[in-house]
Design a protein around this motif. Sequence first.
Motif, PDB file in Angstrom:
ATOM      1  N   ALA A 383       0.813  -1.215   0.000  1.00  0.00           N
ATOM      2  CA  ALA A 383       0.000   0.000   0.000  1.00  0.00           C
ATOM      3  C   ALA A 383       0.848   1.267   0.000  1.00  0.00           C
ATOM      4  O   ALA A 383       0.377   2.335  -0.420  1.00  0.00           O
ATOM      5  CB  ALA A 383      -0.931  -0.002   1.217  1.00  0.00           C
ATOM      6  N   GLY A 386       3.300   3.220  -3.762  1.00  0.00           N
ATOM      7  CA  GLY A 386       2.726   3.903  -4.912  1.00  0.00           C
ATOM      8  C   GLY A 386       3.772   4.646  -5.728  1.00  0.00           C
ATOM      9  O   GLY A 386       4.523   5.464  -5.198  1.00  0.00           O
ATOM     10  N   ARG A 450      -2.367  -6.095  -8.901  1.00  0.00           N
ATOM     11  CA  ARG A 450      -2.456  -5.264  -7.694  1.00  0.00           C
ATOM     12  C   ARG A 450      -1.137  -4.548  -7.445  1.00  0.00           C
ATOM     13  O   ARG A 450      -1.113  -3.354  -7.102  1.00  0.00           O
ATOM     14  CB  ARG A 450      -2.817  -6.154  -6.506  1.00  0.00           C
ATOM     15  N   ASP A 453      -0.427  -2.026 -10.375  1.00  0.00           N
ATOM     16  CA  ASP A 453      -1.232  -0.820 -10.179  1.00  0.00           C
ATOM     17  C   ASP A 453      -0.533   0.150  -9.225  1.00  0.00           C
ATOM     18  O   ASP A 453      -0.501   1.368  -9.476  1.00  0.00           O
ATOM     19  CB  ASP A 453      -2.611  -1.195  -9.640  1.00  0.00           C
ATOM     20  N   ARG A 454       0.035  -0.369  -8.151  1.00  0.00           N
ATOM     21  CA  ARG A 454       0.753   0.496  -7.215  1.00  0.00           C
ATOM     22  C   ARG A 454       2.041   1.035  -7.848  1.00  0.00           C
ATOM     23  O   ARG A 454       2.441   2.171  -7.611  1.00  0.00           O
ATOM     24  CB  ARG A 454       1.106  -0.286  -5.938  1.00  0.00           C
ATOM     25  N   ALA A 457       1.028   3.953 -10.074  1.00  0.00           N
ATOM     26  CA  ALA A 457       0.168   4.966  -9.468  1.00  0.00           C
ATOM     27  C   ALA A 457       0.943   6.269  -9.239  1.00  0.00           C
ATOM     28  O   ALA A 457       2.181   6.284  -9.169  1.00  0.00           O
ATOM     29  CB  ALA A 457      -0.404   4.454  -8.148  1.00  0.00           C
ATOM     30  N   PRO A 459       1.635   8.817  -6.451  1.00  0.00           N
ATOM     31  CA  PRO A 459       1.450   8.945  -5.001  1.00  0.00           C
ATOM     32  C   PRO A 459       1.100  10.371  -4.600  1.00  0.00           C
ATOM     33  O   PRO A 459       1.432  11.337  -5.297  1.00  0.00           O
ATOM     34  CB  PRO A 459       2.828   8.541  -4.448  1.00  0.00           C
TER      35      PRO A 459
END
Length: 511
Positions: A383, A386, A450, A453-454, A457, A459
């Motif tokens: 998590a 990012g 998953r 995607d991070r 991404a 941030p």
Amino acid sequence: MTQLAAALVPITSAGGYLLVLAVIMPVCAVLAMLALNPRYSAPVAAVTLAAGLVVSIAIVVKLFRNGTALVYVVGGWQPPLGLTLRADGLSATMLAMTAVVITAAGLFAQAQYGLVLDKRHGRAPTTFWILLMATWSALNVVFLGEDLFNLYVALELLTFAAVPLVCLDGRAATVSAALRYLMFALLGSLLYLLGTALIYGRFGTLDLRTLSGISDGGPAVSAALALMIAGLLAKAALFPLHLWLPPAHAGAPAAASAVLSALVIKAPVFLILRLVLDVAPPEAAQFAGQILAIMGASSILFCSVMALKQARLKLMIAYSTVAQIGYLFIVFPLAAGDGELPAWGTIAWTGGALQLVSHALAKAAMFLAAGAIAEAFGHDRIAELGGFARALPMSAAAFGLAGLSLMGIPPSGGFIAKCLLLTAAVVNGHPWLAATILAGGLLAASYVFRVIDRALATPATPIQIRTAIPRRMEMTALALAIAAVLLGFVPLQPFAFLQIGRADAAAMVAP
């Protein structure tokens, strides 16, 4: 049994000394590291890695040119009194795969331990090189051994070399994970040894080539095989015996995790394959194959879901390892063969071998990429990663390419492997295995995307790099991932190299 044993008398073949070199060179490296100053451990390891890679390639080339298995009779003593080393097509493939992954792990470790110059010749790096060489030698013995007790010794050496790799940092969590790993491994060894004793009591020999002529061994053989396979399943961490693997692989240093996931758990899988196809009577082999396929399918589904739930990157990869191992066990009913077509002549045999190799390359790439990420940012919490692709583009690319193989997306090696297995499942009338293969691919895509995607991404706050990562660390992981993709160019048919040394065995045991 006497006539059969006489027909199976092995003779050292030209080039058989290469098998001895594959086993002895890492041992010589260990002795040199123990005798020399710690500052020489890394150079000794580098020379051994290069030499071992050359030897493994030479073995593959020798088999390809001769079209027959390589054999070395140790000390000139024939079985059952003596031991033999033997490399067929599958064994040679395993040797080459092992050399490639261990060389990559060694290159990564050299760069990682060099990040802190005053610790690059410390206790942890020196211990790592010694354990890596010991693991390599033990793996080669497993892939070349022909005696059940000799293989037991090799498994024990592998255990006592691999377990300390888990807890090199000395943290309480990794020590606990290593002890759990040790307990499962020792239980597996005990069951395997009990089965070996039953086999010896029934036939008076432990030589695999001699035992391959068994047609019906009665309840004793069935019990022995059940004990041995159960013990090996504990070492292979197949669901539901996987409890030790996620914390052990997730807590180990990245280079060690790559070796443990890509290679160490493949050794018991390789031996299960030999026991089921080479030793077990046909009825017992068919029953065992069904049970193993059920466990493999359960492993694919359950551990893929568990991987999707993980918050840490390395823990997610560790659960993915257990899930992907399941594909190797659904091969058994698919490659059962029949009276006219042996197991090694089926597309499922090629698919299983490709899955084994592609998984090793892809999973080693993933763990090395995750190690670079954790080293750079000081953690591997998904998590909080990012936008990490902006800082570590090659690591993100390595993870993504390796993920293609796990998902089974073309043109990766994993795609060819799963395509062959899926075709075999449909043709042979196993719709539930076909559905499992498809579901496993979708679940793998879920946890791989998953992370991707991070990686892509944006941030809210710029991600901070704690430690600058040498480019060669990232390139090592990327090279393995590219190799896993290039395996996708293997032809969609039974691969002839994997059959070397198998057809002659069938002919020799034929009545």
